[in-house]
Design a protein around this motif. Sequence first.
Motif: not given
Length: 530
Positions: A507-530
Amino acid sequence: MRSLRCTLALLALLAVTATASAARAQGLRRFAIVAGNDAGGGDTKSLLYAGADARKVHEILTRLGGVRSEDATLLIGASASQLLSAIVAVEMQAAEAARHGERTALLFYYSGHAKDGALRLGETRVPIEGIKARIASSAFDVRIAILDSCKSGAFTRTKGARKAPAFEIQSESPRDAKGLVILTSSTSDEDSQESDAIGGSYFSHHLASGLLGGADRSGDGRVTLFEAYAYAYDRTVADTAESAAGAQHPTFSYDLAGNGDLVLTDVAVRHEGIYLPREAPSGVYFLVDGKGFVAAEISKADGVDRRVALAPGHYRVKRRLPDRLRVGEIEVPRGQLVALAEARLRDAPFSDDPVKGASRVDLTSRWSLGAGATYQSVFAAPSGASLFPPTGMLAVDLSLRNFLRKDWVWSVDLAAGSTDGVVSSVGAPFRFSEMSLASSLVVEWSGRTVTPFVGGRLAMLLMGRRFNEDVYPAQFFSTLSPGLVGGAAFRVMKNTSVVARGRLHYLLYNIDEDRSLGYWELAAMVSYDL
């Protein structure tokens, strides 16, 4: 290029006159059920081309076989109950037609697994003898079934199926034909086979090529049952003779009262496609569509012409010579029959073969739709918690499986969520909101129950902070965020899976200055084959 296939197809083609209009004038109405299922349950390996074969047969029957679109049912990935329901529905339609004095014919096509005496439609089963009895007893004047499956000759054994290139039914007027005809792709002790090079099973491929005009021995522009079966038999045996599984021999069984050799398709009435003139060299012509699959394979003899009723589009032509290829391109405009001139072809080395199975899009591509929840958190940083508090989001996902090649999945996902946060340095509470639109390309390893996957993702993030009572100006910004994705899908029903997924992003962002961070996500989903 050639792989063994345990597929099953039940095709009901009907006895017709030269054109669809003539058939209707005689009161002969055709109904078609065309189905394909690549899945055969937990103890079978998924097929590649059962659905593709079904779509091809459906297209030919509705375009050339005189079947009205409203009388044709296409089922892809259907269950046993859905298949039987379709039969019940078409029987009701036929009964209504009969009350109006129309003669009827049943067209029934199914491509999929067969094992242990049953059609294997995913996790559901239909006994072969049961479906045979249902077809035989249905209230239609004519029923013709074609099976393309491992050991499919067992379906006709009780009728005296035999290895033979064709059969004769003496008659003059196909209008009066009644009864049942069954054709199969192999004997009761043979495997049926499919090919990556042609993008389908050998038997169904050659049957389709024959119905498109390759089987028209008489040259009258009409393909009869006799001609289509003889063509499919000869070409299937020739193509499989040197395969690892050995030669595959189609069989037949028939029980017709009255008369005979039945017209299945009329390739002349549309006057559309490719014309191979008499003077064209003999040989096998491969006509390759825009996706790289063989739309038709036509065996032409010296001194005869051939009409190939291809749909409008751009095609590449290949004829194999002993030491090289003869290749070219041809455009088929709508409503026109275009002659293929030998002068339009050029010599090319075998390395320029336009028929390369590994380089084409898999015809079994399918869409999946998913919905679920995602939890996102930025890795620890001095001000990370203030800028980006951990956020829960709702997400939807649309995926195209077998994208570009088998087991590649391209997907687009949309997620949105909000949460409360506090700027720790000044104690100012705010409302944090986020929306993301992302595209992913992953590779999956298909399994019976669990399918793991891994790949890359690019997300467009829209983020904002709105402070309580507007004590500070609202802040909004957007950025692109590349990342990695991995997880697994757990199949819980035939077309339904539960998906667990993890993501790592930059993640690259700029509010006061250029900064970069990392982030993680966990997801659960129900998927249906059309």
